[in-house]
Scaffold this active site. Structure first.
Site, PDB file in Angstrom:
ATOM      1  N   TYR A  33       0.863  -1.239   0.013  1.00 26.55           N
ATOM      2  CA  TYR A  33      -0.035  -0.041   0.023  1.00 26.55           C
ATOM      3  C   TYR A  33       0.773   1.177   0.050  1.00 26.55           C
ATOM      4  CZ  TYR A  33       1.070   1.084   5.108  1.00 26.55           C
ATOM      5  OH  TYR A  33       1.323   1.276   6.106  1.00 26.55           O
ATOM      6  N   ARG A  52       7.923   3.992  -5.147  1.00 27.53           N
ATOM      7  CA  ARG A  52       7.874   3.096  -3.828  1.00 27.53           C
ATOM      8  C   ARG A  52       7.159   2.003  -4.074  1.00 27.53           C
ATOM      9  NH1 ARG A  52       7.708   5.430   1.902  1.00 27.53           N
ATOM     10  NH2 ARG A  52       5.255   5.593   1.699  1.00 27.53           N
ATOM     11  N   ARG A 103      -7.348 -21.596  -0.474  1.00 24.03           N
ATOM     12  CA  ARG A 103      -6.274 -20.788   0.229  1.00 24.03           C
ATOM     13  C   ARG A 103      -5.078 -21.747   0.205  1.00 24.03           C
ATOM     14  NH1 ARG A 103      -3.978 -21.641   4.949  1.00 24.03           N
ATOM     15  NH2 ARG A 103      -3.235 -19.547   6.032  1.00 24.03           N
ATOM     16  N   HIS A 105      -0.617 -21.246   0.393  1.00 25.48           N
ATOM     17  CA  HIS A 105       0.575 -20.371   0.600  1.00 25.48           C
ATOM     18  C   HIS A 105       1.058 -19.959  -0.641  1.00 25.48           C
ATOM     19  CE1 HIS A 105      -0.356 -21.277   4.675  1.00 25.48           C
ATOM     20  NE2 HIS A 105       0.605 -20.401   5.112  1.00 25.48           N
ATOM     21  N   LYS A 150       6.452  -1.851   1.896  1.00 26.09           N
ATOM     22  CA  LYS A 150       5.240  -1.218   2.641  1.00 26.09           C
ATOM     23  C   LYS A 150       3.965  -2.141   2.452  1.00 26.09           C
ATOM     24  CE  LYS A 150       3.251   3.047   3.324  1.00 26.09           C
ATOM     25  NZ  LYS A 150       3.335   3.427   4.744  1.00 26.09           N
ATOM     26  N   GLU A 182      12.805   2.504  13.646  1.00 29.05           N
ATOM     27  CA  GLU A 182      11.948   3.632  13.012  1.00 29.05           C
ATOM     28  C   GLU A 182      10.523   3.608  14.256  1.00 29.05           C
ATOM     29  OE1 GLU A 182       9.934   2.740   9.354  1.00 29.05           O
ATOM     30  OE2 GLU A 182      10.025   0.617   9.696  1.00 29.05           O
ATOM     31  N   LEU A 206      11.131   1.435   6.782  1.00 28.00           N
ATOM     32  CA  LEU A 206      10.408   1.903   5.727  1.00 28.00           C
ATOM     33  C   LEU A 206      11.398   3.129   5.264  1.00 28.00           C
ATOM     34  CD1 LEU A 206       7.825   1.496   3.944  1.00 28.00           C
ATOM     35  CD2 LEU A 206       6.886   3.303   5.012  1.00 28.00           C
TER      36      LEU A 206
END
Ligand code: PDD
Length: 286
Positions: A33, A52, A103, A105, A150, A182, A206
């Site tokens: 995101y 990014r 589902r 992996h 991110k 951070e 980040l």
């Protein structure tokens, strides 16, 4: 006013936007995101955010479903549908790996990514942040080792932020092996011997767009900057501590672990850089 969202090619009210439960974003947190500020209808540092996003997608081996032209068009329409330049806004963009048959992996061969975007009005910086500053606590960084991606899988960040917020602090400042990484949702700076120091870029943090801009503004203000390790001990003894993010801009941290930072007031270096930020954020519009 109802917020308009964008979901896979359609604009619709945010409250009506739905994704299937077999979307890998929902099942695995498999997606990335961006959060981008919009000042007076103009997107701040758009190119840096799209770059990014591209790096995050490459890191998780997912193709970018849109080229920059399409992203920009989608963002522009979204802003105008949400009031245009009337209020400052924040844009959320998310790309998840989309729906799979079951589902599992392992990554699907030909994923069909799901794209979501919406905006919300940007909160004004509270007066107390400017006059008093904010409080932070230090916590052990128990996140994974790819914090440069991110990722939407933010449970660790959420838990760390909650520990700070529950006790009335604004942010958790994280450390790993005795070194500052951070904040739970911000980058960290401190003034040590009149030098603005921030941890160097690595996979443990980040690479914040606001972090980059803050370094640039500090240089303009004649403040020496260094990107290097900061021990928790030297953070504690710093004259000023700041946190930066697209939603907070630059906040002065004046209390750390319930003890005053420096004089206990927002520092003069922060004031100089913050004031440049306010002047220049509207010049850097794209
Ligand atoms: N978070 N570090 C982390 C862990 C973050 O989540 C953020 C921002 C930053 C600052 O990056 P930037 O300056 O590019 O916003 C650093 C956003 C605002 C969020 O998750 O809402």
């Amino acid at each position: 006013m109802t917020t308009t969202a964008y979901l896979n090619g359609q604009f619709l009210p945010l409250s009506e936007a739905r994704v299937p439960v077999l979307d890998r974003g929902y099942l695995f947190g498999d997606g990335v995101y961006e959060v981008i500020p919009v000042y007076a209808g103009k997107v701040f540092k758009l190119e840096a955010h799209l770059d990014r996003l591209q790096r995050s997608l490459e890191a998780i081996r997912l193709h970018n479903p849109y080229d920059n032209h399409r992203w920009i068009e989608c963002i522009r329409q979204l802003i105008s549908l949400n009031g245009g330049g009337k209020t400052d806004q924040t844009i959320y963009l998310q790309v998840s790996r989309g729906i799979t048959a079951k589902r599992a992996h392992g990554l699907p061969d030909n994923p069909s990514p799901s794209v979501l975007a919406f905006t919300w009005p940007m909160a004004e910086v509270p007066e107390s942040v400017i006059s008093v500053g904010v409080s932070a606590i230090t916590l052990e960084d128990f996140r994974w080792h790819r914090c440069d991606i991110k990722s939407i899988a933010l449970l660790a960040n959420v838990m760390l932020a909650d520990e700070a917020l529950r006790d009335g602090h604004n942010e958790a400042i994280l450390h790993r092996n005795g070194k500052i990484t951070e904040g739970a949702s911000s980058n960290v700076f401190c003034m040590i011997d009149n030098i603005l120091v921030t941890p160097a870029r690595s996979e443990m943090i980040l690479h914040g767009i606001t972090r980059e801009f803050t370094l640039e503004l500090a240089s303009q203000a004649g403040i020496r900057t260094e990107e290097r390790d900061i021990s928790t001990e030297s953070l504690r003894n710093a004259d000023e501590i700041w946190i930066s993010s697209s939603t907070r801009e630059i906040y002065p941290v004046t209390m750390l672990d319930n003890a005053a930072v420096g004089t206990g007031k927002p520092g003069s270096n922060w004031r100089a850089v913050y004031s440049l930020y306010q002047q220049q954020k509207i010049l850097y519009m794209e």
